[in-house]
Scaffold this motif. Structure first.
Motif, short mmCIF file in Angstrom:
data_model
loop_
_atom_site.label_atom_id
_atom_site.label_comp_id
_atom_site.label_asym_id
_atom_site.label_seq_id
_atom_site.Cartn_x
_atom_site.Cartn_y
_atom_site.Cartn_z
N THR A 81 22.19 4.59 -22.23
CA THR A 81 20.97 4.08 -22.83
C THR A 81 20.24 3.10 -21.92
O THR A 81 19.08 2.80 -22.13
CB THR A 81 21.28 3.34 -24.15
N ARG A 82 20.91 2.60 -20.88
CA ARG A 82 20.28 1.60 -20.03
C ARG A 82 19.80 2.26 -18.74
O ARG A 82 20.37 3.21 -18.27
CB ARG A 82 21.27 0.47 -19.69
N LEU A 83 18.75 1.66 -18.17
CA LEU A 83 18.11 2.21 -16.97
C LEU A 83 19.08 2.26 -15.80
O LEU A 83 19.25 3.29 -15.15
CB LEU A 83 16.93 1.31 -16.60
N LEU A 84 19.74 1.16 -15.53
CA LEU A 84 20.66 1.12 -14.39
C LEU A 84 21.82 2.07 -14.60
O LEU A 84 22.34 2.66 -13.66
CB LEU A 84 21.19 -0.30 -14.18
N GLY A 85 22.22 2.23 -15.88
CA GLY A 85 23.30 3.15 -16.18
C GLY A 85 22.95 4.56 -15.81
O GLY A 85 23.73 5.25 -15.12
N ILE A 86 21.78 5.01 -16.24
CA ILE A 86 21.41 6.39 -15.94
C ILE A 86 21.17 6.57 -14.46
O ILE A 86 21.48 7.61 -13.88
CB ILE A 86 20.19 6.85 -16.79
N LEU A 87 20.62 5.55 -13.79
CA LEU A 87 20.37 5.68 -12.35
C LEU A 87 21.68 5.79 -11.58
O LEU A 87 21.80 6.60 -10.66
CB LEU A 87 19.56 4.49 -11.83
N SER A 88 22.67 4.97 -11.94
CA SER A 88 23.92 5.08 -11.19
C SER A 88 24.65 6.35 -11.56
O SER A 88 25.38 6.91 -10.74
CB SER A 88 24.80 3.85 -11.40
N PHE A 89 24.42 6.87 -12.77
CA PHE A 89 24.99 8.17 -13.14
C PHE A 89 24.44 9.26 -12.22
O PHE A 89 25.19 10.07 -11.67
CB PHE A 89 24.66 8.47 -14.60
N VAL A 90 23.11 9.25 -12.03
CA VAL A 90 22.50 10.25 -11.16
C VAL A 90 22.99 10.06 -9.73
O VAL A 90 23.41 11.00 -9.06
CB VAL A 90 20.96 10.14 -11.20
N PHE A 182 9.26 5.64 -13.34
CA PHE A 182 9.48 5.77 -14.77
C PHE A 182 8.21 5.58 -15.56
O PHE A 182 7.30 4.86 -15.17
CB PHE A 182 10.52 4.72 -15.22
N ALA A 183 8.19 6.21 -16.77
CA ALA A 183 7.03 6.05 -17.65
C ALA A 183 7.06 4.66 -18.28
O ALA A 183 8.11 4.00 -18.32
CB ALA A 183 7.06 7.13 -18.73
N ASP A 184 5.90 4.23 -18.82
CA ASP A 184 5.79 2.87 -19.38
C ASP A 184 6.79 2.62 -20.49
O ASP A 184 7.38 1.55 -20.59
CB ASP A 184 4.38 2.65 -19.92
N GLU A 185 6.95 3.65 -21.37
CA GLU A 185 7.80 3.44 -22.55
C GLU A 185 9.23 3.10 -22.15
O GLU A 185 9.93 2.35 -22.83
CB GLU A 185 7.78 4.69 -23.43
N VAL A 186 9.67 3.64 -21.03
CA VAL A 186 11.04 3.36 -20.57
C VAL A 186 11.18 1.89 -20.22
O VAL A 186 12.15 1.23 -20.61
CB VAL A 186 11.37 4.23 -19.34
N LEU A 187 10.16 1.36 -19.51
CA LEU A 187 10.25 -0.05 -19.09
C LEU A 187 10.17 -0.97 -20.30
O LEU A 187 10.87 -1.98 -20.37
CB LEU A 187 9.12 -0.35 -18.11
N LYS A 188 9.30 -0.59 -21.26
CA LYS A 188 9.16 -1.43 -22.46
C LYS A 188 10.48 -1.47 -23.22
O LYS A 188 10.95 -2.53 -23.65
CB LYS A 188 8.07 -0.88 -23.37
N ARG A 189 11.09 -0.29 -23.35
CA ARG A 189 12.36 -0.21 -24.07
C ARG A 189 13.43 -1.00 -23.35
O ARG A 189 14.23 -1.72 -23.97
CB ARG A 189 12.78 1.25 -24.20
N GLU A 190 13.45 -0.91 -22.04
CA GLU A 190 14.44 -1.63 -21.24
C GLU A 190 14.26 -3.14 -21.40
O GLU A 190 15.23 -3.89 -21.52
CB GLU A 190 14.30 -1.21 -19.78
N ALA A 191 13.00 -3.56 -21.44
CA ALA A 191 12.74 -5.00 -21.61
C ALA A 191 13.23 -5.46 -22.97
O ALA A 191 13.84 -6.53 -23.11
CB ALA A 191 11.24 -5.26 -21.45
N ARG A 192 12.98 -4.60 -23.99
CA ARG A 192 13.44 -4.97 -25.34
C ARG A 192 14.94 -5.07 -25.41
O ARG A 192 15.49 -5.99 -26.02
CB ARG A 192 12.97 -3.91 -26.35
N LEU A 193 15.62 -4.12 -24.76
CA LEU A 193 17.09 -4.10 -24.83
C LEU A 193 17.72 -5.23 -24.06
O LEU A 193 18.84 -5.64 -24.33
CB LEU A 193 17.62 -2.77 -24.25
N SER A 194 16.96 -5.76 -23.05
CA SER A 194 17.56 -6.81 -22.24
C SER A 194 17.58 -8.15 -22.95
O SER A 194 18.26 -9.06 -22.53
CB SER A 194 16.78 -7.01 -20.94
N GLN A 195 16.79 -8.25 -24.04
CA GLN A 195 16.74 -9.57 -24.70
C GLN A 195 17.96 -9.84 -25.52
O GLN A 195 18.49 -8.94 -26.15
CB GLN A 195 15.50 -9.63 -25.60
#
Lengths: 195, 114
Positions: A81-90, A182-195
């Motif tokens: 579910t996290r950006l860094l997670g999916i990137l390191s998976f790839v 990445f699309a905007d929604e991904v960054l917004k979601r990532e920012a929300r999850l980081s809080q």
């Protein structure tokens, strides 16, 4: 005794467990198959941008299936579910399964917040391919960009992915960079999850 | 030597090779493998599908056969697997050229002498 250790006969093919698959495939066989794929697509299109798009679409199909397969085989059906997670998976798992090694590097773009780059000294698909001068910046790595796009899109991280040649000082062949935006929604979601 | 000259030499050699195959007093001859002259040697290698690779060198240069075999490997790798190469056209593949020049440099040739 004959019959001891024989595999259980499954009445329904859907009940059979997923096999691990063959770990090794002939590089030459793949090279010829990929070369045919590029040649076939070349006959169907009029310009280079179309050819790149077609290769990306072919890779997209591979990416979506690879994601499903690897989530089951390697990660025990866990979802990233996290950006860094999916990137390191790839960068590690997908690359290791497809190309036999992890990607050379994963970097965050300095100019834009939504850009990440996976670099490779030479993509496996490009190993035997020399681009003629009149094709300009065309890169058969568009196929790999399509694979990454397929994985990211189906994991819930929509992005625009492209492949570029980056010339390096002191090296005859340029290295290849897969640029992920990445699309905007991904960054917004990532920012929300980081809080 | 420019492209036209190379094509002329190659077509001349192709005909000579075919004629020698017919003229040979030995049965089952596959054509000329080595041509020795005063000022040069010409080594020829014929692959299974019939493509001929020949190298013109100074008389008495060793290890030309293994060089030709290595060049054949380079051909199958960087030319035949290249989607932008049309069969029977002059070879303009960057990777093939780079590896070929590397192979022809003298120290490489010495290493190939197996």
């Amino acid at each position: 005794m004959i019959g001891v250790g024989k595999m259980k006969q499954y009445s329904n093919v859907l009940d059979k467990p997923l096999s691990k698959g063959k770990q090794e495939v002939s590089l030459t066989a793949f090279a010829f198959l990929f070369s045919e794929l590029v040649q076939y697509n070349q006959t169907q299109v009029d310009n280079i941008a179309e050819l790149e798009r077609r290769l990306e679409d072919a890779g997209y199909a591979v990416g979506s299936r690879v994601l499903e397969l690897l989530c089951n085989r390697e990660k025990g059906n866990r979802r990233e579910t996290r950006l860094l997670g999916i990137l390191s998976f790839v960068h590690s798992t997908v690359w290791k399964v497809l190309f036999g090694k992890v990607a050379d590097s994963l970097e965050k773009g300095t100019e834009h917040e939504d850009e990440y780059m996976i670099s490779e000294k030479e993509l496996l698909v490009n190993r035997f391919i020399s681009i003629p001068k009149d094709m300009g910046t065309f890169n058969c790595g568009a196929f790999v960009a399509g694979i990454v796009k397929g994985v990211l899109d189906n994991a819930g991280f929509p992005a625009v992915v492209t492949a570029h040649f980056v010339p390096i000082e002191g090296q005859q062949r340029p290295r290849t960079t897969i640029l992920i935006k990445f699309a905007d929604e991904v960054l917004k979601r990532e920012a929300r999850l980081s809080q | 030597m420019d492209t036209n000259d190379s094509l002329r030499v190659a077509s001349l050699w192709h005909s000579m090779h075919a004629i020698s195959q017919q003229l040979s007093p030995v049965n089952g001859c596959s054509g000329i493998e080595l041509l020795e002259a005063d000022t040069f040697d010409l080594h020829c290698f014929q692959s299974l599908p019939g493509t001929k690779f020949f190298v013109v060198c100074e008389p008495g240069t060793p290890h030309m056969e293994s060089l030709l075999r290595y060049i054949y490997e380079l051909y199958t790798d960087y030319v035949l697997k290249n989607p932008f190469y049309e069969i029977e056209m002059p070879i303009r593949c960057e990777l093939f050229d780079i590896n070929l020049t590397q192979a022809v440099q003298s120290d490489r040739v010495a290493l190939l002498g197996r």
